[in-house]
Design a protein around this motif. Sequence first.
Motif, PDB file in Angstrom:
ATOM      1  N   ASN A 370       0.830  -1.212   0.000  1.00 42.63           N
ATOM      2  CA  ASN A 370       0.000   0.000   0.000  1.00 42.63           C
ATOM      3  C   ASN A 370       0.859   1.254   0.000  1.00 42.63           C
ATOM      4  O   ASN A 370       0.579   2.224  -0.697  1.00 42.63           O
ATOM      5  N   ALA A 371       1.914   1.244   0.845  1.00 50.29           N
ATOM      6  CA  ALA A 371       2.794   2.409   0.928  1.00 50.29           C
ATOM      7  C   ALA A 371       3.521   2.633  -0.405  1.00 50.29           C
ATOM      8  O   ALA A 371       3.675   3.775  -0.861  1.00 50.29           O
ATOM      9  N   LEU A 372       3.943   1.534  -1.042  1.00 48.67           N
ATOM     10  CA  LEU A 372       4.629   1.653  -2.338  1.00 48.67           C
ATOM     11  C   LEU A 372       3.678   2.183  -3.406  1.00 48.67           C
ATOM     12  O   LEU A 372       4.058   3.025  -4.226  1.00 48.67           O
ATOM     13  N   GLY A 400       3.271   9.652   0.763  1.00 47.34           N
ATOM     14  CA  GLY A 400       2.678   9.611  -0.571  1.00 47.34           C
ATOM     15  C   GLY A 400       1.404  10.419  -0.694  1.00 47.34           C
ATOM     16  O   GLY A 400       1.237  11.458  -0.037  1.00 47.34           O
ATOM     17  N   CYS A 401       0.476   9.911  -1.493  1.00 44.38           N
ATOM     18  CA  CYS A 401      -0.721  10.696  -1.840  1.00 44.38           C
ATOM     19  C   CYS A 401      -1.731  10.780  -0.695  1.00 44.38           C
ATOM     20  O   CYS A 401      -2.571  11.666  -0.671  1.00 44.38           O
ATOM     21  N   GLY A 402      -1.663   9.868   0.281  1.00 47.79           N
ATOM     22  CA  GLY A 402      -2.585   9.908   1.411  1.00 47.79           C
ATOM     23  C   GLY A 402      -4.020   9.612   1.001  1.00 47.79           C
ATOM     24  O   GLY A 402      -4.306   9.243  -0.145  1.00 47.79           O
ATOM     25  N   MET A 403      -4.918   9.760   1.955  1.00 42.79           N
ATOM     26  CA  MET A 403      -6.338   9.482   1.691  1.00 42.79           C
ATOM     27  C   MET A 403      -7.202  10.648   2.169  1.00 42.79           C
ATOM     28  O   MET A 403      -6.841  11.339   3.131  1.00 42.79           O
ATOM     29  N   SER A 404      -8.322  10.820   1.517  1.00 42.88           N
ATOM     30  CA  SER A 404      -9.283  11.827   1.978  1.00 42.88           C
ATOM     31  C   SER A 404      -9.980  11.299   3.236  1.00 42.88           C
ATOM     32  O   SER A 404      -9.876  10.112   3.569  1.00 42.88           O
ATOM     33  N   LYS A 405     -10.719  12.159   3.918  1.00 40.21           N
ATOM     34  CA  LYS A 405     -11.430  11.741   5.127  1.00 40.21           C
ATOM     35  C   LYS A 405     -12.448  10.647   4.814  1.00 40.21           C
ATOM     36  O   LYS A 405     -12.635   9.703   5.588  1.00 40.21           O
ATOM     37  N   GLU A 406     -13.103  10.777   3.666  1.00 40.55           N
ATOM     38  CA  GLU A 406     -14.111   9.785   3.279  1.00 40.55           C
ATOM     39  C   GLU A 406     -13.449   8.433   3.011  1.00 40.55           C
ATOM     40  O   GLU A 406     -13.946   7.383   3.453  1.00 40.55           O
ATOM     41  N   ALA A 407     -12.311   8.467   2.306  1.00 35.55           N
ATOM     42  CA  ALA A 407     -11.607   7.208   2.014  1.00 35.55           C
ATOM     43  C   ALA A 407     -11.050   6.588   3.291  1.00 35.55           C
ATOM     44  O   ALA A 407     -11.082   5.365   3.459  1.00 35.55           O
TER      45      ALA A 407
END
Length: 464
Positions: A370-372, A400-407
């Motif tokens: 996931n991190a990669l 990296g790109c991270g996630m939104s609150k919803e994700a």
Amino acid sequence: MPIFVTFNIYLFYGLVFFSIGCAVVFRNFRYSQLKVAPTLWALAIFGFSHAFHEWSELYIIIFSHDIGQQYQLLIQWLSLAKLLLSYIALMVFAWQILSITTKRVAMVGHGIILSILISYLWLIIPDLHDLAANNTGFAEASQYTRILIGFGSASLAGIGMAVYGNSLRQEKHHYGLYFVISGVGLLIYGVLSGLVPTDSHHSVPVLRTLAGGLILVALFKALKVFDLEREQVTAAKLKRALEADKYKAIGRLAMGVAHEINNPLASSTLALDLWQRKNPEHFSSEGDYLNRARLGIERASSISKELLSYARPASGIRGDVAIEDILNSAVKLLAHRCKHHEIQLNCAAHIFLYCEKIKLEELIINLLCNALDASQLRQRITVDVTEVDTRVIITVKDVGCGMSKEALARATELFYSSKPVGKGTGLGLAICEQITSLHNGKMNIVSELDKGTTVELVFYREHC
């Protein structure tokens, strides 16, 4: 004032404060996340002790003519001691509730409390012997107690509660208003109880009772938030139980489907290999179609394997495993992907965990994958392992790109993926959570869009 009226005034006066104690004691704070919850025990002690003081005052008023003259001074001092103890409980509450407000308010409030206590002791202790010897001494001690301890503790507790309630209102919590009103009630009671002598007017006990009633009603409304919290926790537990049953059924279904899919996928792959071997002359012209077919089969096979991994029960074979070995093994297995990134492992050789090695390795591989996927080329991925008492904490962090609150809210949901279509199966983090739970651990995910993700695994040692 007629004794009947006096009796009823003091009866309700004590009853109001006894009810304040009951309103706190009979509330369930077990699931509360509110900062005020651990402070309310002191307010309950104040309520009960103040009620006891007022009811004992009622007894003294009614039966004063039956008390011998030689006991009058002792009765007065005992009365003052009960009053002082109840105010001390309120001062403890003031100290605690000021601690959960802003740092500046807490510092000022605590400083005032210490100043009040020092001033009180400075006034009382040097003349303690003289104060105890006559009525004048009692009057002075009573005055110091009411003004310094009574007014001081009630006003500071009121200010602390009002500040805390206002902070809740700013966070759009409607019940914050009731904490503010409770604080105002405490402030009013502090003035009436500490600065206005009881014998100045016959309405003083009535006004104090009304102020206590204001505190009680507002506090009762404010504390209903704890019932609301408990209902929310119960609803969340029920929801988790329903989801667990649903995922269990899905897991069994998925395992059966995956088994059924694997055989035709293997046959399809074999058929493609045979066709390619028997028709090498067509491979150059039809190669693109053939590769697409292979990619589709590989994709279906990958999903099938992950479904089996999710549904497969734990083997139960566990042992003490060095975390460092697991991390090195996981990085080695992902060497073809890790070579384009900087993987930093911070783990001491002596950290062991009682676990299923294969499962834990699978967990680390999933998190690293996931991190990669989330990181750009050459970006750093850090894995830290620490040991605190009986806990082993593994942290996988990327920028990296991270996630939104919803994700983030749906990250561990089965079949949910924030990756582009065709890149993720939506099973990776669900598998990670399942493996972590199997090993008596918890998984916490913190992520912010465009800033990265940190996954923290906390394992509680069962075997030391």
